[in-house]
Design an enzyme around this catalytic site. Sequence first.
Site, PDB file in Angstrom:
ATOM      1  CE  LYS A 109      -4.516  -1.229   1.255  1.00  0.00           C
ATOM      2  NZ  LYS A 109      -5.707  -1.564   2.286  1.00  0.00           N
ATOM      3  CE  LYS A 196      -7.907  -8.221  -5.988  1.00  0.00           C
ATOM      4  NZ  LYS A 196      -8.126  -8.704  -4.573  1.00  0.00           N
ATOM      5  CE  LYS A 199     -13.705  -1.419  -4.391  1.00  0.00           C
ATOM      6  NZ  LYS A 199     -15.082  -1.702  -3.000  1.00  0.00           N
TER       7      LYS A 199
HETATM    8  P1  AMP Z   1     -10.854  -5.491  -1.049  1.00  0.00           P
HETATM    9  O1  AMP Z   1     -12.843  -3.795  -0.941  1.00  0.00           O
HETATM   10  O2  AMP Z   1     -10.942  -5.023  -2.499  1.00  0.00           O
HETATM   11  O3  AMP Z   1     -10.331  -5.130  -0.285  1.00  0.00           O
HETATM   12  O4  AMP Z   1     -11.877  -6.128  -1.181  1.00  0.00           O
HETATM   13  C1  AMP Z   1     -13.072  -6.889   0.266  1.00  0.00           C
HETATM   14  C2  AMP Z   1     -13.560  -8.108   0.578  1.00  0.00           C
HETATM   15  O5  AMP Z   1     -13.995  -8.858  -0.885  1.00  0.00           O
HETATM   16  C3  AMP Z   1     -11.933  -8.900   0.560  1.00  0.00           C
HETATM   17  O6  AMP Z   1     -12.072 -10.244   1.773  1.00  0.00           O
HETATM   18  C4  AMP Z   1     -11.739  -9.456  -0.407  1.00  0.00           C
HETATM   19  O7  AMP Z   1     -10.842 -11.016  -0.368  1.00  0.00           O
HETATM   20  C5  AMP Z   1     -12.373  -9.729  -1.489  1.00  0.00           C
HETATM   21  N1  AMP Z   1     -12.257  -9.431  -3.013  1.00  0.00           N
HETATM   22  C6  AMP Z   1     -12.464  -8.888  -3.638  1.00  0.00           C
HETATM   23  N2  AMP Z   1     -12.220  -8.806  -4.937  1.00  0.00           N
HETATM   24  C7  AMP Z   1     -12.643 -10.217  -5.509  1.00  0.00           C
HETATM   25  C8  AMP Z   1     -11.975 -10.676  -5.848  1.00  0.00           C
HETATM   26  N3  AMP Z   1     -12.621 -11.002  -7.673  1.00  0.00           N
HETATM   27  N4  AMP Z   1     -12.800 -12.550  -6.006  1.00  0.00           N
HETATM   28  C9  AMP Z   1     -12.845 -12.687  -4.951  1.00  0.00           C
HETATM   29  N5  AMP Z   1     -12.952 -11.875  -3.524  1.00  0.00           N
HETATM   30  C10 AMP Z   1     -12.787 -10.766  -4.051  1.00  0.00           C
HETATM   31  N1  TRP Z   2      -8.615  -5.385   6.477  1.00  0.00           N
HETATM   32  C1  TRP Z   2      -8.998  -5.694   6.461  1.00  0.00           C
HETATM   33  C2  TRP Z   2      -8.842  -5.140   4.628  1.00  0.00           C
HETATM   34  O1  TRP Z   2      -8.518  -4.866   4.710  1.00  0.00           O
HETATM   35  C3  TRP Z   2     -10.319  -4.985   6.352  1.00  0.00           C
HETATM   36  C4  TRP Z   2     -10.687  -5.449   7.646  1.00  0.00           C
HETATM   37  C5  TRP Z   2     -10.233  -4.419   9.520  1.00  0.00           C
HETATM   38  C6  TRP Z   2     -10.861  -6.618   9.320  1.00  0.00           C
HETATM   39  N2  TRP Z   2      -9.991  -4.762  10.397  1.00  0.00           N
HETATM   40  C7  TRP Z   2     -10.287  -6.413  10.398  1.00  0.00           C
HETATM   41  C8  TRP Z   2     -11.033  -7.642   8.225  1.00  0.00           C
HETATM   42  C9  TRP Z   2     -10.537  -6.687  11.058  1.00  0.00           C
HETATM   43  C10 TRP Z   2     -11.314  -8.292   9.703  1.00  0.00           C
HETATM   44  C11 TRP Z   2     -11.579  -9.086  10.934  1.00  0.00           C
HETATM   45  O2  TRP Z   2      -9.839  -6.040   4.313  1.00  0.00           O
END
Ligand code: AMP
Ligand code: TRP
Length: 332
Positions: A109, A196, A199
């Site tokens: 990040k 994958k 967004k």
């Molecule tokens: P993000 O906002 O990208 O961090 O995604 C939020 C949640 O959605 C996370 O737990 C990811 O594992 C899941 N996720 C995001 N993109 C995908 C994807 N293309 N396929 C499966 N799971 C996803």
């Molecule tokens: N860090 C996680 C992510 O970016 C979001 C998150 C914050 C989380 N606090 C958590 C996930 C506690 C599991 C448990 O997707």
Amino acid sequence: MKTVLSAIQPTGDMHLGNYFGAVKNWVQLQDRYRCFYGVVDYHAMTMPYDVQKLRTYTWDLITNLVAVGVKPENLFIQSLVPEHTELGWIFNCFCSYGQLTRMTQFKDKSQQVREGAKEEFISVGLLDYPVLQTADILIYKADYVPVGKDQEQHLELARDIAQRFNAQVGKEYFVLPEPLYTETPKIRSTADPTRKMSKSAGEKHYINVFADEATVRRQIKSAVTDTGENPTGGMSEGVQNLFELLKSAGDQKSHDDLMQAYQSGNLKYADLKQVVADALVKLTSEFSERKKEINADKKRLKDQIKASSADIRKTAQQTLREVKELVGLMNV
Ligand code: AMP
Ligand code: TRP
């Protein structure tokens, strides 16, 4: 009943990858566990963000989660439970600086920030965010945390902090949370199946869970099937992805029939796309319908979530009282 905690950051639209890969699992876990699901707005401040949009995104995500089946009583907004940050501070003092700098997500990040911004600004919040995440988990004494593999390291940190805390206070106070890896699919971008669905790659790389019918059909129709490069001669990533979407959308029968057609060399991709589009539209139109109902009375949902957050907060306050006692802080 065992306790589950998970959380998601409020950052714009929810796509099929988020739904099939994470949120659908949340919905199903509600039957078996005491679930706490957080919309973690404090976390969303760790990357460059728009102060005008954060609150809107938070309510949008709440609406979306409820529309796809998360129960309002299991949901809370993190900033309505400020004890998370207070416990986070305490945990800062049980976590080494070196361990945080070694987190791969911090490295990734901070790299993203460097590439995207005019001036380089990497906040302490970004470095520290896994500690807040630890507080999110331990404040509810969660047994299980459903997460993707990308969060494995953060969960390991949570266990380390819990152990160090227990050792310091001389008591097995925190249970060590365990990750809950459920078999969840990885959904690929239909426009470029080598990456994958996400967004950040731009609009054509994700399908919104609440997209209208025409948009879903258009996106599936234009899905890339064969990229030309397929040295192993097996099923291409694009076609695999369409099958995955079909299975995830719950149409196992069509999935199996079409898979058989594929194996015998009789599958027309246009037919596959038609069936995938039908299955997805069935799902997305149901979700959109529910979202419309919720939006017809926005105040009702807001009141519900404020109440559920206040209720969940009581659990957090209780933990914090106990922790302050254990670590020698004032506790009235
Ligand atoms: P993000 O906002 O990208 O961090 O995604 C939020 C949640 O959605 C996370 O737990 C990811 O594992 C899941 N996720 C995001 N993109 C995908 C994807 N293309 N396929 C499966 N799971 C996803
Ligand atoms: N860090 C996680 C992510 O970016 C979001 C998150 C914050 C989380 N606090 C958590 C996930 C506690 C599991 C448990 O997707």
